[in-house]
Design a protein around this motif. Structure first.
Motif, short mmCIF file in Angstrom:
data_model
loop_
_atom_site.label_atom_id
_atom_site.label_comp_id
_atom_site.label_asym_id
_atom_site.label_seq_id
_atom_site.Cartn_x
_atom_site.Cartn_y
_atom_site.Cartn_z
N UNK A 19 38.95 1.90 -11.55
CA UNK A 19 40.11 1.02 -11.73
C UNK A 19 41.00 1.07 -10.50
N UNK A 21 44.66 1.01 -9.82
CA UNK A 21 45.98 1.09 -10.46
C UNK A 21 46.89 2.01 -9.65
N UNK A 22 47.98 2.38 -10.27
CA UNK A 22 48.98 3.17 -9.56
C UNK A 22 48.48 4.51 -9.06
N UNK A 23 47.44 5.01 -9.67
CA UNK A 23 46.93 6.33 -9.26
C UNK A 23 45.87 6.24 -8.17
N UNK A 24 45.32 5.05 -7.96
CA UNK A 24 44.22 4.93 -7.00
C UNK A 24 44.50 3.95 -5.86
N UNK A 52 39.50 -2.77 -14.09
CA UNK A 52 40.92 -2.94 -14.39
C UNK A 52 41.74 -2.96 -13.12
N UNK A 53 42.75 -3.79 -13.10
CA UNK A 53 43.72 -3.70 -12.01
C UNK A 53 45.12 -3.92 -12.56
N UNK A 54 46.03 -3.11 -12.11
CA UNK A 54 47.44 -3.26 -12.52
C UNK A 54 48.20 -3.86 -11.35
N UNK A 55 49.52 -3.84 -11.45
CA UNK A 55 50.36 -4.40 -10.38
C UNK A 55 50.13 -3.67 -9.06
N UNK A 56 49.88 -2.36 -9.14
CA UNK A 56 49.64 -1.59 -7.90
C UNK A 56 48.37 -2.08 -7.22
N UNK A 58 47.19 -5.13 -7.40
CA UNK A 58 47.51 -6.44 -6.82
C UNK A 58 48.25 -6.28 -5.50
N UNK A 59 49.16 -5.32 -5.47
CA UNK A 59 49.91 -5.09 -4.22
C UNK A 59 48.96 -4.61 -3.12
N UNK B 259 55.14 -8.47 -10.05
CA UNK B 259 54.05 -7.57 -9.68
C UNK B 259 54.15 -7.13 -8.23
N UNK B 260 54.60 -8.04 -7.39
CA UNK B 260 54.56 -7.78 -5.96
C UNK B 260 55.89 -7.27 -5.39
N UNK B 265 54.95 0.01 -12.21
CA UNK B 265 53.56 -0.21 -12.62
C UNK B 265 53.55 -1.15 -13.82
N UNK B 266 52.94 -2.30 -13.64
CA UNK B 266 52.89 -3.28 -14.72
C UNK B 266 51.46 -3.38 -15.23
N UNK B 268 49.13 -5.29 -17.70
CA UNK B 268 48.99 -6.40 -18.64
C UNK B 268 47.92 -6.10 -19.69
N UNK B 302 43.69 4.07 -18.53
CA UNK B 302 44.53 3.90 -17.34
C UNK B 302 45.97 4.27 -17.64
N UNK B 306 47.84 7.25 -15.85
CA UNK B 306 49.06 6.92 -15.13
C UNK B 306 50.22 7.79 -15.60
#
Lengths: 112, 312
Positions: A19, A21-24, A52-56, A58-59, B259-260, B265-266, B268, B302, B306
């Protein structure tokens, strides 16, 4: 998260497993930055292994796509799973990133 | 002469409307601690999927620090925050949200729209008589106030005159929900104090920003795009279609921005419905909840990782 880098002529394929996400995300950004800094600005992100992808995440993608384009290249995505594609669509990423069904198509798009 | 913008701000503040508050709430847990928010966006009966999410969070012992609701999501946000169980919330929805709600026309609005010179058009225009929904909201929530909520609750609507997002966190829950679900053309805008409010989805269909503003650093979102119609066979359906086009594009734009633009951390949670869920398909609520639970379970690894990472 496991990241595997493979060169195919002028294109660098970065296959990601796990995934984003914020941790990776930081690890992914560092790895992609390293590629661009090393002269590989034509990147294909193979997301077949990303569930899975979170906002992190995407950034991380946005940061990389800006980086590659500033160096005359691009980040193109391939084999995106439906659940990840939904997040990309919801956040408008499919309007700024090119997404291909598979890695071969993404690689070939750089020759076009 | 209409009140100045500044005076409207003061009035809004007195009413517990935080639309124009300038200072973010402090982080009660202090720097480095998690503050988990659930944001339930618009989506009519589909928002019941949030009850499935609640089940998963409860089962896993993940506590919610604040909850935000918009439009259809305001009903579920309020019920969760007020401590209703998933079963109770399901029952409340079944009794509250039925086709009868839209059966009675609001004839004064119709006459005012068709013959404005005779009857005088007013901004409180809506094609459906809202007496029944108000009665049902009263039955469901009674005199509940935001202050009664076990989890800090924020419900959103849109200021009809300024277009700004309005956030309610004090006062009558029924008033805030009624404002939040003031579907354009269907239910009349709702007046609270000196302000007139319309549905929250018109300013932000998934108000993630409210959770960010109140210090959440892990935000679990559940919201839905408005369905499109293959054929607009009536004026109302035509209006719905235009509304869906605008709100879906707004949802994507706002969601991308949040998101950006933030380091929050969002996550969905997007349930996938194999069956079509229409506006009043309350008989499908068990299925909707099940899909919400399934979608939440998929993201659970996740979320757990997190939270563990942030706490360490």
């Amino acid at each position: 998260m496991v990241i595997v880098v493979e060169k195919r002529e002028v294109v660098t394929i970065v296959s990601i497993d796990g995934s984003v996400d914020g941790t990776t995300a930081r690890e992914l950004v560092s790895s992609l930055r390293e590629q661009v800094a090393g002269g590989s600005s034509r990147l294909v992100g193979n997301l077949a292994g990303v569930d899975y992808t979170s906002s992190a995440g995407l950034r991380a993608l946005l940061e990389t796509v800006k980086d590659t384009r500033q160096h005359g290249g691009d980040l193109r995505l391939a084999a995106v799973r439906p659940e990840v594609l939904r997040v990309l669509e919801l956040s408008g990423f499919t309007s700024i990133l090119q997404v291909f069904d598979d890695v071969d198509a993404a690689v070939a798009s750089f020759a076009a | 002469m209409p009140p100045s913008r500044a005076s409207r701000r003061r009035e809004a503040s007195d009413l517990g409307n935080e639309a124009n508050a300038l200072t973010p709430a402090p982080l009660p847990g202090g720097e480095g601690s998690n503050r988990v928010a659930v944001v339930i966006g618009s989506g009519s009966v589909k928002c019941a999927a949030a009850l499935g999410l609640l089940k998963v969070l409860d089962r896993e012992g993940i506590s919610i620090d604040l909850i935000v609701g918009c439009s259809g999501g305001s009903l579920y946000a309020a019920m969760i925050a007020l401590g209703r169980s998933a079963a109770e919330a399901e029952e409340v929805t079944r009794r509250l949200w039925t086709r009868e709600l839209t059966k009675r026309r609001h004839y004064p609005s119709l006459f005012r729209a068709m013959l404005p010179k005779i009857f005088g058009f007013t901004e409180q225009f809506g094609l459906v008589d809202d007496t029944l929904i108000l009665d049902r909201l009263q039955v469901a929530f009674g005199e509940s106030k935001f202050e009664d909520a076990r989890i800090p609750l924020y419900l959103t609507a849109t200021d009809f005159h300024t277009g700004e997002l309005a956030v309610f966190s004090q006062g009558s829950v029924v008033d805030a929900i009624r404002a939040s679900i003031a579907i354009p053309y269907v239910f009349r805008p709702w007046k609270i104090g000196s302000h007139l409010y319309v549905d929250g989805f018109l300013s932000d269909p998934m108000p993630v920003g409210v959770a960010i503003k109140h210090g959440a650093n892990v935000i679990v979102t559940m919201g839905f795009e408005s369905p499109y119609q293959s054929h607009a066979t009536s004026v109302l359906k035509f209006a719905f279609q235009l509304s869906s086009i605008m709100s879906n594009n707004l949802l994507r734009a706002n969601y991308a921005f949040h998101n950006l633009a933030h380091h929050t951390e969002i996550l969905p949670i997007i349930p996938q419905f194999r069956e079509h869920i229409h506006l009043f398909d309350t008989d499908k609520i068990p299925y909707v909840i099940e899909e919400g639970e399934r979608a939440a379970e998929q993201q659970l690894p996740y979320l757990r990782r997190l939270l563990a990472a942030e706490l360490s």
